[in-house]
Scaffold this motif. Sequence first.
Motif, short mmCIF file in Angstrom:
data_model
loop_
_atom_site.label_atom_id
_atom_site.label_comp_id
_atom_site.label_asym_id
_atom_site.label_seq_id
_atom_site.Cartn_x
_atom_site.Cartn_y
_atom_site.Cartn_z
N PRO A 114 20.39 25.93 20.15
CA PRO A 114 20.70 25.65 18.75
C PRO A 114 22.18 25.83 18.46
O PRO A 114 22.83 26.73 18.99
N GLY A 115 22.73 24.99 17.58
CA GLY A 115 24.15 25.10 17.23
C GLY A 115 25.05 24.79 18.41
O GLY A 115 24.64 24.19 19.41
N ASN A 116 26.31 25.21 18.29
CA ASN A 116 27.26 24.95 19.39
C ASN A 116 27.44 26.14 20.32
O ASN A 116 28.20 26.06 21.27
N GLY A 117 26.74 27.25 20.02
CA GLY A 117 26.80 28.39 20.90
C GLY A 117 27.96 29.32 20.66
O GLY A 117 28.14 30.29 21.40
N TRP A 118 28.76 29.07 19.63
CA TRP A 118 29.90 29.94 19.37
C TRP A 118 29.43 31.30 18.85
O TRP A 118 29.89 32.34 19.29
N ARG A 119 28.48 31.28 17.91
CA ARG A 119 27.99 32.52 17.32
C ARG A 119 26.76 33.03 18.07
O ARG A 119 25.99 32.25 18.63
N LYS A 120 26.58 34.34 18.07
CA LYS A 120 25.42 34.94 18.72
C LYS A 120 24.13 34.44 18.08
O LYS A 120 23.13 34.24 18.77
N GLU A 121 24.14 34.21 16.77
CA GLU A 121 22.94 33.75 16.08
C GLU A 121 22.45 32.40 16.59
O GLU A 121 21.29 32.05 16.44
N GLU A 122 23.35 31.63 17.21
CA GLU A 122 22.97 30.32 17.72
C GLU A 122 22.36 30.38 19.11
O GLU A 122 21.95 29.36 19.67
N ARG A 123 22.31 31.57 19.68
CA ARG A 123 21.66 31.77 20.97
C ARG A 123 20.71 32.95 20.92
O ARG A 123 20.59 33.71 21.89
N ASP A 124 20.04 33.12 19.76
CA ASP A 124 19.14 34.25 19.59
C ASP A 124 17.83 33.97 20.32
O ASP A 124 16.77 33.75 19.72
N SER A 125 17.92 33.98 21.65
CA SER A 125 16.78 33.67 22.52
C SER A 125 15.95 34.93 22.72
O SER A 125 16.38 35.87 23.36
N GLU A 126 14.74 34.94 22.15
CA GLU A 126 13.93 36.15 22.12
C GLU A 126 12.72 36.11 23.05
O GLU A 126 12.16 37.17 23.36
N SER A 127 12.30 34.95 23.49
CA SER A 127 11.12 34.87 24.35
C SER A 127 11.33 33.80 25.41
O SER A 127 12.12 32.86 25.23
N MET A 128 10.62 33.95 26.52
CA MET A 128 10.80 33.02 27.64
C MET A 128 9.51 33.01 28.47
O MET A 128 8.89 34.05 28.70
N THR A 129 9.13 31.82 28.92
CA THR A 129 7.98 31.69 29.80
C THR A 129 8.26 30.56 30.78
O THR A 129 9.06 29.65 30.50
N ARG A 130 7.57 30.59 31.90
CA ARG A 130 7.89 29.67 33.01
C ARG A 130 6.61 29.07 33.59
O ARG A 130 5.58 29.73 33.66
N ASP A 131 6.71 27.80 34.00
CA ASP A 131 5.63 27.13 34.72
C ASP A 131 5.88 27.31 36.21
O ASP A 131 6.86 26.77 36.74
N PRO A 132 5.04 28.06 36.93
CA PRO A 132 5.29 28.29 38.35
C PRO A 132 5.23 27.04 39.20
O PRO A 132 5.81 27.00 40.29
N SER A 133 4.55 26.01 38.72
CA SER A 133 4.43 24.77 39.50
C SER A 133 5.68 23.91 39.41
O SER A 133 6.25 23.49 40.41
N SER A 134 6.13 23.64 38.18
CA SER A 134 7.29 22.77 37.99
C SER A 134 8.61 23.53 37.98
O SER A 134 9.67 22.95 38.20
N GLY A 135 8.56 24.83 37.68
CA GLY A 135 9.79 25.61 37.56
C GLY A 135 10.45 25.48 36.19
O GLY A 135 11.46 26.15 35.93
N GLN A 136 9.90 24.66 35.29
CA GLN A 136 10.47 24.52 33.96
C GLN A 136 10.33 25.82 33.18
O GLN A 136 9.38 26.58 33.38
N VAL A 137 11.29 26.05 32.28
CA VAL A 137 11.32 27.29 31.51
C VAL A 137 11.41 26.96 30.03
O VAL A 137 12.19 26.10 29.62
N TRP A 138 10.60 27.65 29.22
CA TRP A 138 10.60 27.48 27.77
C TRP A 138 11.20 28.74 27.13
O TRP A 138 10.87 29.86 27.54
N PRO A 152 14.35 23.67 35.85
CA PRO A 152 14.28 24.89 36.66
C PRO A 152 15.61 25.63 36.75
O PRO A 152 16.67 25.02 36.88
N GLY A 153 15.52 26.95 36.63
CA GLY A 153 16.72 27.76 36.67
C GLY A 153 17.48 27.79 35.35
O GLY A 153 18.66 28.14 35.32
N LEU A 154 16.82 27.40 34.25
CA LEU A 154 17.46 27.34 32.91
C LEU A 154 18.67 26.41 32.93
O LEU A 154 19.75 26.74 32.44
N THR A 155 18.47 25.23 33.50
CA THR A 155 19.54 24.24 33.62
C THR A 155 19.21 23.00 32.80
O THR A 155 18.14 22.89 32.20
#
Length: 326
Positions: A114-138, A152-155
């Motif tokens: 979200p946003g341009n990433g300049w402010r901390k509020e624009e990267r307030d990433s609080e949760s994360m989950t992963r698909d072991p088959s595809s490697g995709q991350v939410w 995969p790899g948060l890319t």
Amino acid sequence: MRRRTRYSLMLVLALLCQWSGTPERPMLGRVPDLTATPVLLDPADPKHVKVGALTFIGGVDLTSRDLAFGGYSSMTIDHGLFTLLSDGGTIVRFRIDERFRLSARAFGDLPVGPGNGWRKEERDSESMTRDPSSGQVWVGYEGYNQIWRYSPGLTLPAQMVAPRPMADWSVNGGAESMVRLHDGRFLVIAETNRRLPSQARSALIFDRDPIERPLKGFEFGYLPPEGYDPSDATELPDGRVLILNRRLDLPFRWSVVLTLIDPRHIRPGVTIRGREIARLAPPLTVDNFEGLAITRENGATMVWMVSDDNLLILQRTLLMKFRLDL
């Protein structure tokens, strides 16, 4: 003289264009400085290792001279590779052996959000989950109430959605917990947003990837232990969901309660209460635990918890390992 004045004005304008009115969020350096110092569950009694359904295996206090280190709110473990994601979008990766020695250290940053990433509020990433088959991350973002899916790899490439049921979730109490279940459904629990007039937290079940089908699912309520807020969740091998709940009693006295829920019992509109299986409180070693993940070792389920130090000197980044005995 005129040329010098013109160049000075151009420099001032350039600086003003880069200044957004708020300081840039802390960014990790390229050199991954990271140290692990062993800790006991009970500093007064090394033999005290049993707490409810948990047996303490070991733990470390993670420290770094990098001023941006800390604030870790979620964690995944992929074949021994730990990925910690902070509530400012910074990434720490490492491996840890049976003697809790670190290797393969790496620092990183979310490539987009979200946003341009300049402010901390624009990267307030609080949760994360992963698909072991595809490697995709939410990744779930507070404030913006969005869910982003990364490669995969948060890319990159990455895609996002702002689910309509999350639109009115509070700025600082949104998608704190998110789990991709083995059947492809997603479970999301708000930290503090309540289903008034009860104390149950707003929660959602998406019947598939919310990026692809954001409107397919239903709402329900999760009722945490009294005085506690849910801070993360993970799925156990039997399909039940383990929820981490934490509480702050001033001054800086943290405690956590682990509860179990069964997704098979969740229906639209119901309120579900977790079954308590363990409680950690002082004088045990405990902090603001916000990240939860499991591994399997020789048929046993290992529970890992990481704490968010809020970038404060009075708190620590603890990584604790327990064996789960149900």
